[in-house]
Structures are given as C-alpha cells and as structure tokens.
Design an enzyme around this catalytic site. Structure first.
Site, mmCIF file in Angstrom:
data_model
loop_
_atom_site.group_PDB
_atom_site.id
_atom_site.type_symbol
_atom_site.label_atom_id
_atom_site.label_comp_id
_atom_site.label_asym_id
_atom_site.label_seq_id
_atom_site.Cartn_x
_atom_site.Cartn_y
_atom_site.Cartn_z
ATOM 1 N N TYR A 199 -6.203 -17.885 6.759
ATOM 2 C CA TYR A 199 -5.295 -16.805 6.330
ATOM 3 C C TYR A 199 -4.622 -16.094 7.511
ATOM 4 C CZ TYR A 199 -3.476 -12.474 4.433
ATOM 5 O OH TYR A 199 -2.652 -11.410 4.153
ATOM 6 N N LYS A 203 -0.629 -16.223 8.638
ATOM 7 C CA LYS A 203 0.217 -15.021 8.730
ATOM 8 C C LYS A 203 0.817 -14.907 10.138
ATOM 9 C CE LYS A 203 0.780 -12.391 5.825
ATOM 10 N NZ LYS A 203 1.751 -12.435 4.704
HETATM 11 N N1 LIG Z 1 -3.566 -6.961 0.025
HETATM 12 C C1 LIG Z 1 -3.645 -6.542 1.281
HETATM 13 O O1 LIG Z 1 -4.538 -5.736 1.637
HETATM 14 C C2 LIG Z 1 -2.635 -6.989 2.284
HETATM 15 C C3 LIG Z 1 -1.621 -7.903 1.968
HETATM 16 N N2 LIG Z 1 -0.716 -8.282 2.931
HETATM 17 C C4 LIG Z 1 0.373 -9.209 2.627
HETATM 18 O O2 LIG Z 1 1.175 -8.646 1.619
HETATM 19 C C5 LIG Z 1 1.749 -9.678 0.821
HETATM 20 C C6 LIG Z 1 1.467 -9.388 -0.644
HETATM 21 O O3 LIG Z 1 0.068 -9.352 -0.813
HETATM 22 P P1 LIG Z 1 -0.600 -8.895 -2.187
HETATM 23 O O4 LIG Z 1 0.407 -8.211 -3.013
HETATM 24 O O5 LIG Z 1 -1.862 -8.207 -1.833
HETATM 25 O O6 LIG Z 1 -0.970 -10.301 -2.791
HETATM 26 P P2 LIG Z 1 -0.777 -10.845 -4.269
HETATM 27 O O7 LIG Z 1 -1.545 -12.091 -4.354
HETATM 28 O O8 LIG Z 1 -1.075 -9.779 -5.250
HETATM 29 O O9 LIG Z 1 0.774 -11.145 -4.323
HETATM 30 C C7 LIG Z 1 1.341 -12.299 -3.793
HETATM 31 C C8 LIG Z 1 2.383 -12.791 -4.753
HETATM 32 O O10 LIG Z 1 2.946 -13.970 -4.221
HETATM 33 C C9 LIG Z 1 3.077 -14.884 -5.276
HETATM 34 N N3 LIG Z 1 3.026 -16.255 -4.794
HETATM 35 C C10 LIG Z 1 1.953 -16.905 -4.286
HETATM 36 N N4 LIG Z 1 2.276 -18.169 -4.027
HETATM 37 C C11 LIG Z 1 3.578 -18.313 -4.368
HETATM 38 C C12 LIG Z 1 4.470 -19.399 -4.357
HETATM 39 N N5 LIG Z 1 4.097 -20.602 -3.911
HETATM 40 N N6 LIG Z 1 5.727 -19.200 -4.777
HETATM 41 C C13 LIG Z 1 6.119 -17.984 -5.241
HETATM 42 N N7 LIG Z 1 5.319 -16.935 -5.287
HETATM 43 C C14 LIG Z 1 4.052 -17.092 -4.866
HETATM 44 C C15 LIG Z 1 1.904 -14.625 -6.205
HETATM 45 O O11 LIG Z 1 2.147 -15.131 -7.506
HETATM 46 C C16 LIG Z 1 1.801 -13.125 -6.141
HETATM 47 O O12 LIG Z 1 2.559 -12.522 -7.160
HETATM 48 C C17 LIG Z 1 1.135 -11.000 1.294
HETATM 49 O O13 LIG Z 1 2.063 -11.648 2.134
HETATM 50 C C18 LIG Z 1 -0.084 -10.558 2.102
HETATM 51 O O14 LIG Z 1 -0.343 -11.469 3.126
HETATM 52 C C19 LIG Z 1 -0.758 -7.756 4.185
HETATM 53 C C20 LIG Z 1 -1.718 -6.865 4.532
HETATM 54 C C21 LIG Z 1 -2.746 -6.411 3.630
HETATM 55 C C1 LIG Z 2 -19.810 -7.392 1.198
HETATM 56 C C2 LIG Z 2 -19.114 -7.303 2.511
HETATM 57 C C3 LIG Z 2 -20.022 -6.842 3.575
HETATM 58 C C4 LIG Z 2 -17.881 -6.423 2.393
HETATM 59 C C5 LIG Z 2 -16.750 -7.224 1.850
HETATM 60 C C6 LIG Z 2 -15.449 -6.498 2.042
HETATM 61 C C7 LIG Z 2 -14.321 -7.498 2.263
HETATM 62 C C8 LIG Z 2 -14.133 -8.306 1.017
HETATM 63 C C9 LIG Z 2 -13.056 -6.789 2.704
HETATM 64 C C10 LIG Z 2 -13.305 -5.969 3.991
HETATM 65 C C11 LIG Z 2 -11.996 -5.949 4.759
HETATM 66 C C12 LIG Z 2 -10.997 -6.603 3.830
HETATM 67 C C13 LIG Z 2 -9.737 -7.235 4.438
HETATM 68 C C14 LIG Z 2 -8.945 -6.231 5.263
HETATM 69 O O1 LIG Z 2 -8.622 -5.095 4.490
HETATM 70 C C15 LIG Z 2 -7.703 -6.825 5.853
HETATM 71 C C16 LIG Z 2 -6.913 -7.688 4.951
HETATM 72 C C17 LIG Z 2 -5.590 -7.856 5.198
HETATM 73 C C18 LIG Z 2 -4.819 -8.791 4.495
HETATM 74 O O2 LIG Z 2 -3.692 -9.101 4.892
HETATM 75 C C19 LIG Z 2 -5.356 -9.478 3.317
HETATM 76 C C20 LIG Z 2 -6.635 -8.889 2.805
HETATM 77 C C21 LIG Z 2 -7.614 -8.513 3.927
HETATM 78 C C22 LIG Z 2 -8.000 -9.800 4.652
HETATM 79 C C23 LIG Z 2 -8.837 -7.797 3.313
HETATM 80 C C24 LIG Z 2 -9.655 -8.769 2.429
HETATM 81 C C25 LIG Z 2 -10.975 -8.175 1.948
HETATM 82 C C26 LIG Z 2 -11.831 -7.639 3.088
HETATM 83 C C27 LIG Z 2 -12.276 -8.787 3.988
#
Ligand SMILES: NC(=O)C1=CN([C@@H]2O[C@H](COP(=O)(O)OP(=O)(O)OC[C@H]3O[C@@H](n4cnc5c(N)ncnc54)[C@H](O)[C@@H]3O)[C@@H](O)[C@H]2O)C=CC1
Ligand SMILES: CC(C)CCC[C@@H](C)[C@H]1CC[C@H]2[C@@H]3[C@H](O)CC4=CC(=O)CC[C@]4(C)[C@H]3CC[C@]12C
Length: 409
Positions: A199, A203
C-alpha cells in the site's frame, strides 16, 4: 475562470463522498460534476435534483478508455480513487495496478514485479530532492494490464484537462520499516522513507507519477498542473475501521483493551477538513499554478495529538465504550508474535478463505510508531483554514457512530 466542470474518480468512497458533497456545497462556480467509481452509491440519486449537473459513471480506473471518457471536457480532476488495503485482502499486484500503473514501466530499486515483496521505493523526503522514477522496458502492448493513476494522468493529457489533484497519504513518507518516529514534522522534514508494504509503496509511486506529470503539455498545448495531498489517518462519518472498533467493543461487553502505549502519537485529520482542502486546491490551482504545481501538502487540522486508541475513544467513549488499561495489556513481544501468526494464518488459509484481521505486522508497526504532522504550508500556499473545529469534528463523528449503533439494532 468561469464555470467549472469537475471529475472525481473514487467519488463514492469514504473521502470521495465528502469531497463530492463539499464541492456541491462550497464551490459556487461548479456547473457539472462527474463522479467515477467502481461502485456507485445509492446516495448519488439525491444529488441529481440540484442546480449542478451530476453524472455518476460506473467505471474502472484501470480501464484507460473509461477514464478518458469520464475526464473529457472537465477543468479539474480530483483523484481520490484507490485500493486502501493494509490487511492483505487484495494482492500486491492488484493494489499496484489500481493505485499506480500497469506492469512493468515502473521499477523500484530492482526488477519489476518483485516490488511487492522485496524491493520497495526508498527515498529521502524533505531534502528538496525528488528522485526520478526508474523506467523499465515496456512489454508488448498485448501484455499491458491497465494502469490506475497513470490512466488518470494520461486522460488529463489526452483530453486537455489542465488541473489534477491527487489524494496521496502520509504513508508515502512513513512510518518507515525501521520504525523511526516522525514527530510533528512538516513537508520539509528529513525522513528516511523506506517502504516494504504494497500500500505505501503504491501510494509513493503514484504520488511521484502525479508530481512528475506537472508541466506536461495537455491537449491544446497548456501545461498540466498537479499537486498531491497527504492526509494522515482520516476519521469521521463513514469511517469503516471506527465502525469495526465500535462493533468489536460491543461484542466485548462495552470494552476495548489497550494494545499500544498512550505515548505513541498518531496523526489524525477530520474527513470534512480533508475534503475542504481538496476543494480549495482544485479552486486555487489555476491562479497559483506556479506556486502550487508539483507540490505536496499534508492534510491537517486542529485534531489533538494522541495515540490511535486514545483518539478513537474520543468518539467511542460517548457511545458507551471504555478502554481498559492505562498501559498495554499484552507485552509488545506477544503482539508481534500474534501479528506474525495472523500473517502466517492468512497465507495458509488463502486457498480456502480470506483471513484478514486488523492485527498484522504492518498495522502493528504503523499503530506503534509515532507519526504526527505540524505544518502551515497549505495555509501559506492557498489560504487553507480548517472548516470544522475539533469540537465540531468530534460531535459529528460521535453522532455518526451513534447512528451506526441504532441502524444495526
Ligand atoms: N482512509 C484513510 O485514512 C486515508 C486514505 N487516503 C487515501 O484517500 C483515498 C480515498 O481513501 P478512502 O476514501 O479512505 O478509501 P475508500 O476505499 O473508501 O474509497 C476509495 C474509492 O475508490 C474506488 N475504487 C477502488 N478501485 C477502483 C477502481 N479500480 N476504479 C474506480 N474506482 C475504484 C472505490 O470503489 C472507493 O469508492 C485513497 O487514495 C487513499 O489512499 C490517504 C490517507 C488516509
Ligand atoms: C490492533 C492493533 C494494535 C491496532 C490496529 C490499528 C490499525 C488497524 C490502524 C492504526 C493506524 C492505521 C493507519 C493509519 O491511520 C495511516 C493510514 C493511512 C492511509 O492512507 C490508509 C489507512 C492507514 C494505513 C490506516 C490503516 C489502519 C491503521 C493501520
């Protein structure tokens, strides 16, 4: 600039939905919005009655022609699509294909295809240097699987869309495999970014592709302007992992057991503020292209610095859960052992079923390594201020968790 048409690959995800709603609420010049996602949500229907023309397109970012058709005619693309998998649900190859590009034009410190297991991109951030991607030999066209982020970039270039905002991640920087803390760092803080997990690797590669595309000529001859936003751990309405922790706490009689020391700080940012940053960047990229093009910005707000578990308790405690223990209940070596055991079980069971628990060596390492940001770059470059205060973000998230509770009863 006059009216704006925007495209949002990944617009139905956790973050994507907030970006879509934020664009509709806060971007007065928006006349058309194309939401492109593999899975379209039923909530999209309610958006179609407003003044903005909203088009939902079911499609796959790995299919170049689908992406190009969705992007054609838009001014700005906000690329939030991605495969967010740190639990081993998808193969490294699939993560790479969706998040980055197809085999094998990118190699990371070695031969293509081995990146997911042995060779990860390794670079030093904050040194004012960005290493060039190493480009391998192209395979015969019939062997080319379709790329994800690369398709979005090429679609912009081919169709003449000039502005591209990419959702990157803090994971591009760290925590690194050595478990070095990143304590209240900013975009220029030196840090050895060494990745071994698919992952963060995907990214990091995708972010580099996006940044290196800055300045490429798009159809019509104008330069492409790109930038990348790096959220820390996002929380808020729709956060699946929060929901999982909540349900786990209910199953354990209203208790969660502390696994990580309270002293390990983990950066978190409210989803509404992350969405707001995306909207602001999309709005300002044209006027401030020279300053913002090719830049990265951490996503930040006023959320407090806490450990991952203590932070979650800000929402789960008002919903009736408690965190047992001021110190971790299990010794760290035992957690490491259990995480390794989970990884082994996942591998052994793979032919029969998908075993993907929260605890694995990677999630344990991330949760157990301090990673927090302290920066004002977004404020300096494009006037970002969080739209939601910490109190607001907290209240909204609590209300959402309470809703999860009542909807599952
Ligand atoms: N959730 C988090 O804590 C964080 C997320 N991100 C980034 O933010 C972005 C969004 O993440 P989330 O909303 O949490 O994830 P999510 O899984 O909820 O949303 C991702 C979306 O992309 C779509 N998708 C996946 N594969 C696809 C494909 N082949 N074609 C078209 N659409 C596709 C999915 O259907 C989904 O709606 C991602 O790029 C992730 O890497 C960055 C930092 C933290
Ligand atoms: C039981 C364990 C000791 C605790 C599990 C917690 C984990 C599942 C999560 C702790 C930190 C999270 C990640 C972090 O917030 C950074 C992230 C950034 C992203 O872009 C995608 C998600 C994630 C990797 C997030 C995923 C869950 C954790 C690893």
């Amino acid at each position: 600039m006059g009216q704006v048409a925007a495209g949002n690959p990944g617009g139905c995800g956790f973050l994507g939905e907030h970006v879509v709603r934020m664009l509709l609420q806060r971007e007065p010049r928006l006349c058309e919005l194309r939401i492109f996602d593999l899975h379209l949500g039923p909530w999209l229907d309610e958006l179609k009655t407003g003044p903005v023309r909203v088009t939902a397109i079911q499609g796959d970012v790995t299919q170049a022609h689908e992406v190009a058709a969705a992007v054609a005619g838009t001014h700005v693309v906000i690329h939030t699509a991605g495969l967010v998998d740190v639990f081993g649900k998808a193969s490294p190859e699939t993560i790479h294909e969706v998040n980055v590009q197809g085999w094998p034009s990118v190699t990371c410190c070695g031969s293509p295809w081995t990146w997911g297991r042995k060779h990860m991109p390794s670079s030093t951030f904050g040194m004012g240097r960005r290493k060039k991607l190493q480009l391998g030999h192209s395979p015969p066209p019939h062997l080319l699987p379709s790329p994800g982020t690369q398709n979005v970039i090429e679609a912009c270039v081919q169709t003449g869309t000039q502005f591209l905002v990419y959702t990157s991640s803090m994971e591009v920087v760290g925590p690194n495999v050595k478990g070095h803390p990143f304590y209240r760092g900013n975009e220029d803080t030196p840090y050895e970014a060494v990745h071994r997990h698919p992952y963060p690797c995907s990214k990091a590669l995708a972010e580099r592709l996006v940044l290196e595309a800055n300045g490429r000529k798009v159809r019509g001859g104008l330069p492409l302007v790109t930038c990348a936003l790096r959220p820390t751990g996002i929380y808020g309405e729709g956060h699946q992992i929060m929901r999982d922790f909540y349900h786990q706490g209910l199953r354990l009689g209203g208790r969660l057991f502390r696994a990580i020391p309270a002293s390990v700080e983990h950066g978190r940012v409210y989803v509404g503020n992350v969405a707001w940053m995306h909207v602001l960047v999309a709005r300002e990229l044209e006027q401030r292209a020279a300053l913002m093009g090719g830049q990265v910005y951490f996503c930040y707000d006023k959320s407090p610095y806490k450990s991952y578990e203590d932070f979650n308790m800000e929402f789960l405690r008002p919903c009736g859960l408690r965190l047992v223990g001021t110190r971790p209940l299990l010794p760290y070596w035992l957690l490491v052992f259990l995480a390794a055991l989970n990884a082994l079980l996942q591998w052994l069971l793979r032919p029969l079923l998908l075993y993907a628990p929260l605890l694995n060596p990677y999630t344990l390492a991330v949760a157990n390594t301090t990673f927090t940001v302290s920066t004002n770059k977004a404020q300096r470059h494009f006037g970002y201020e969080p739209l939601f205060s910490w109190e607001d973000s907290r209240t909204r998230t609590i209300r959402w968790v309470q809703g999860v509770e009542s909807s599952s009863q």
